[in-house]
Scaffold this active site. Structure first.
Site, PDB file in Angstrom:
ATOM      1  CG  PHE A   1      53.964  18.684  46.395  1.00  0.00           C
ATOM      2  CD1 PHE A   1      53.810  18.747  47.762  1.00  0.00           C
ATOM      3  CD2 PHE A   1      54.925  19.502  45.794  1.00  0.00           C
ATOM      4  CE1 PHE A   1      54.595  19.603  48.523  1.00  0.00           C
ATOM      5  CE2 PHE A   1      55.712  20.367  46.540  1.00  0.00           C
ATOM      6  CZ  PHE A   1      55.543  20.413  47.909  1.00  0.00           C
ATOM      7  CD  GLU A   2      56.092  13.913  48.603  1.00  0.00           C
ATOM      8  OE1 GLU A   2      57.132  14.458  48.220  1.00  0.00           O
ATOM      9  OE2 GLU A   2      55.986  12.699  48.771  1.00  0.00           O
ATOM     10  N   GLY A   3      50.770  13.151  46.753  1.00  0.00           N
ATOM     11  CA  GLY A   3      49.416  12.588  46.860  1.00  0.00           C
ATOM     12  C   GLY A   3      48.508  13.669  47.395  1.00  0.00           C
TER      13      GLY A   3
END
Lengths: 594, 247
Positions: free
Chosen positions: A403-405
């Site tokens: 997550f978060e890229g």
């Protein structure tokens, strides 16, 4: 907090050296910051860690209760301005709090989603009415927030979202239709930040309140880890919201999504750091207690290697994290001094250091994965048992690389941002790259080393940076605009950049530590810094070689490989002895202590 | 109500205990110090009393060197109103009790609370000594305290049971769990602790009749031996000849 650092521009570390006096290190926390860290530890010990099983079972109402308690303690409003009943703490303090709470497994995820991607879009992009309405309540925990960006068909490619918003004929409302996926805190959130395309075209942020007709939730997802974190789908079916709930400018939703992510990424590294330290401590304690062949397994070299390597990577990424954090803080102050609002200042600062934020996201999550993986190994059979804490550490760690890229997206971003800044003339990569080409054609000169404890290592860093500029410069020239299609090469180059930034930060931190506390206090940290650099050199060489051999042939390849060898030359050190010293210190302390 | 809470500055319960200077001095290098856990219960109770009554003032006191100020600041962050440090090593129980009682005599307090004992030297007598020096009543250890009108209703732990006690102020009490819920300092508490007063006073002289010559760390217990239930004879044999607890 007084930050007496002179910061470089974001990304400039690749072309310039930094003086240790200009970096901030964790050894410089003030008393108030230490008290806040201790408060977080007390909260974790008393309210979170004893209830991890119940949290993971998603016991009814428990997560909300814990978030409320966090709100009472002020943890949700630490970085909110006083105007919105927050404590207006600086960025470094907010990273420290995130780090401390990062050891809280699923609770840490809920907390981060609420205070980060949930609350920050309103703080940074909301209008005054929206800020007044939501921020004090989000800061106290009365309202809980959630962020809806991802969709079944758009994850990394966030702008391909299909959720649509259409203005009603009376011009007073928007009607949302679509589906969002993997939404953290969805099960109990009161406020949802939703991204949708107006008329299927203009990507825009919206604030949607719980209970709005037409909004519904899917079931809790069954996940590998962070099982206590509520993750659901959110559906919008003719969901009508007042037009006052548009967040930021129409068609500028990407600014919200991406700018918030810069801050989210560095904070993810902070949370991962906290989890890494806790995991390392569990491993150290176990290794001392577990008797095999009539002695604690902590006596064995193979285990000591693991304990030491966990600590080396943790110390290294911590050095980079607080260096970047203070750089952002400093930049923020500078922008504020130039008349920017608080909100513009932090966003601007985080955007200036977006490269470092991406580096930290990758490095922080991968250090945690390493630490958790070796943690399982140190605990052996007990590491694999769900009745022991390493099982949860291992499972909960894994999401951080996603997550978060994803880490792959972040690696590509690192290069993309460097090249864009070079093209815009913001970072002069060209002149040093040209100088390197010239240097390659000449006979290597012997150079006088500078002074200081790491004189030799710093020279190595200068050379390592040349190896990156040489390889990246060649790739940019060769592929020009199609470089983005050469993802394998981009991965190699970003790995080189990450290692250089982290290795340099490690050396600078240790140098500063010694200047503050004396050589005796920093002798193990010297070993840590040297081992990290020693191993980084080989990793950088390998990544460079893979990049070069995948884009060259013949004489050109030979020349570049020779250059790479020249720029990654170093004297070898006895890493076994160093790691044994590091492990001894950890075993004596009975916990992670650097 | 004016309450004095006396706190100790002690090594964290997980600290590794070692001694230096021929085993005559505790080695504090690398040790994390905390408010004595029993004292922290006393402080939490004092805060509950003040907050319930809506009036009153809590002073925290520590006998210690400047190193203990962070511990006092934490007590302020948790909710005490002001702090006093008597500037001296806490040389002995008599010394500490004399400093506390002297401070109480020079300032008016209704109630003096502290933990049942410190967790470093575990003397467990300072409350009693203070009460004696002040000619007040002392109850220790109490697990429950309610204030009804001007009466204090307490539950005290005794061997094998509990004792219900009623008393009037002024009093000295030694506290233990579960007298109050342990409190975590909040962000607001931490920030305000920097501006609350912390006064340093000089100790009064006390003649000390004894001194510590050396400390000794107990030997670690040897490992546990497991005997299969079917081998009772072996167990008896070991209890007789190895543990020497049976004849």
């Amino acid at each position: 907090m007084e930050v007496d650092v002179k910061n470089r521009k974001g990304g400039e570390f690749l072309i310039k050296s930094t003086d240790y006096q200009d970096v901030f290190t964790p050894e410089q926390y003030d008393d108030e910051q230490k008290m806040m860290a201790s408060m977080c530890k007390d909260f974790l010990d008393s309210d979170i860690l004893p209830h991890l099983d119940a949290i993971d079972r998603q016991e009814e109402g428990l997560m909300e209760k814990l978030l409320n308690k966090a709100g009472e303690l002020g943890l949700l409003s630490a970085s909110l301005p006083e105007k919105y009943e927050g404590f207006g703490k600086d960025f470094t303090t907010s990273l420290l709090i995130t780090e401390m709470m990062g050891a809280g497994h699923s609770f840490a995820v809920a907390l981060a989603a609420h205070t980060g991607i949930g609350m920050l879009p309103i703080l940074y992009f909301g209008n005054d009415a929206q800020k007044d309405k939501y921020l004090p309540k989000l800061g106290s925990g009365v309202l809980k927030a959630s962020y809806c960006l991802t969709e079944p068909g758009s994850g990394s490619d966030a702008l391909a979202a299909k959720t649509k918003a259409v203005l009603t004929p009376d011009g007073l409302s928007y009607v949302l239709n679509g589906q969002k996926m993997w939404i953290t805190n969805a099960g109990f959130a009161d406020v949802f930040i939703v991204f949708a395309k107006i008329d299927g075209e203009h990507f825009t942020g919206f604030i949607v309140e719980k209970g709005t007709a037409g909004m519904s939730l899917g079931n809790e997802e069954h996940k590998m880890g962070i099982k206590g974190s509520s993750t659901r789908q959110v559906f919008f079916s003719d969901c009508k919201i007042p037009k006052e709930n548009v967040l930021g400018e129409i068609g500028k939703g990407h600014l919200i999504a991406f700018n918030i992510l810069n801050i989210g990424r560095i904070k993810l590294a902070a949370a991962a750091l906290g989890a890494s330290k806790q995991t390392s401590t569990i491993a150290i304690k176990y290794a001392k207690e577990r008797i095999q062949f009539k002695m604690p397994i902590a006596n064995f070299g193979a285990i000591q290697h693991k304990l030491a390597e966990q600590a080396i990577r943790i110390y290294a990424v911590e050095s980079a994290l607080y260096r970047a954090g203070a750089d952002i803080h400093q930049k923020e102050e500078q922008l504020r001094g130039m008349g920017k609002t608080n909100e513009e200042a932090l966003l601007g600062a985080a955007s200036d250091y977006a490269i470092e934020c991406a580096i930290l996201k990758v490095a922080g999550s991968e250090v945690l994965d390493y630490v958790a993986d070796e943690g399982v190994q140190i605990l052996g059979g007990y590491g694999y048992s769900a009745d022991y804490p390493m099982d949860r550490a291992y499972r909960d760690s894994r999401i951080n690389r996603i997550f978060e890229g994803t880490n792959e997206i972040n690696r590509m971003l690192i290069l993309d941002m460097f090249l864009k800044r070079a093209l815009k003339g913001e970072l002069d990569l060209m002149s040093p790259a040209m100088a390197i080409q010239k240097e390659l054609m000449s006979v290597p000169e012997s150079k006088d080393l500078g002074i200081g404890i790491f004189a030799q290592e710093k020279e190595v860093l200068v050379q390592l940076k040349k190896s990156i500029l040489m390889t990246a410069g060649f790739a940019a020239q060769k592929f020009m605009l199609t470089l983005s299609h050469e993802q394998e090469i981009l991965m190699n180059l970003s790995d080189m950049i990450i290692d250089v930034y982290v290795a340099e930060s490690t050396l600078l931190r240790t140098e500063k530590l010694i200047s503050l506390k004396g050589e005796k206090e920093g002798n193990i940290q010297v070993e840590i810094s040297k081992v990290y650099l020693n191993d980084a050199i080989d990793r950088i060489y390998l990544a460079g070689k893979n990049a070069i051999t995948s884009m060259t042939e013949g004489d050109e390849q030979k020349m570049l490989l020779l250059g790479l060898k020249r720029f990654t030359k170093s004297t070898s050190i006895n890493t076994k002895e160093s790691r044994r010293k590091i492990a001894k210190k950890l075993i004596e302390a009975d916990k992670y202590i650097f | 109500m004016k309450i004095l809470v006396c706190i100790t500055h002690v090594p964290d319960t997980t600290s590794k205990i070692t001694f230096i200077e021929n085993n005559s001095k505790f080695n504090s290098a690398g040790v994390q110090f905390i408010i004595g856990p029993y004292d922290e219960y006393a402080l939490s109770k004092a805060i509950d009393i003040r907050d319930k009554q809506g009036v009153g003032e809590i002073t925290v006191l520590n006998v210690g060197t400047s190193e203990t100020e962070n511990t006092l600041r934490k007590a302020l962050a948790i909710g005490a109103d002001k702090a006093v440090r008597v500037d001296s090593e806490p040389i002995s129980s008599i010394f500490t009790a004399t400093q506390i009682s002297n401070f109480v005599k020079n300032n008016s307090f209704d109630l003096v609370l502290m933990g049942r004992e410190s967790i470093d030297f575990n003397g467990g007598i300072v409350h009693t000594l203070v009460a004696e020096m002040l000619d007040w009543e002392c109850v220790n250890p109490i697990m429950k305290l309610d204030i009804v009108g001007d009466k204090l209703l307490m539950t005290k732990e005794v061997d094998g049971g509990k004792e219900e006690i009623e008393a009037n102020l002024p009093l000295v009490l030694g506290c233990q769990e579960p007298i109050a819920e342990w409190k975590i300092p909040s962000m607001k508490g931490i920030m305000s602790s920097r501006t609350k007063p912390l006064v340093v006073i000089d100790p009064i002289p006390v003649s000390i009749g004894s001194k510590v010559l050396a400390f000794e760390v107990p030997q670690p217990k040897s490992g546990c031996k497991m005997i299969d239930p079917s081998n009772l004879e072996q167990l008896v044999e070991l209890l007789k000849n190895e543990a020497k607890v049976l004849n």
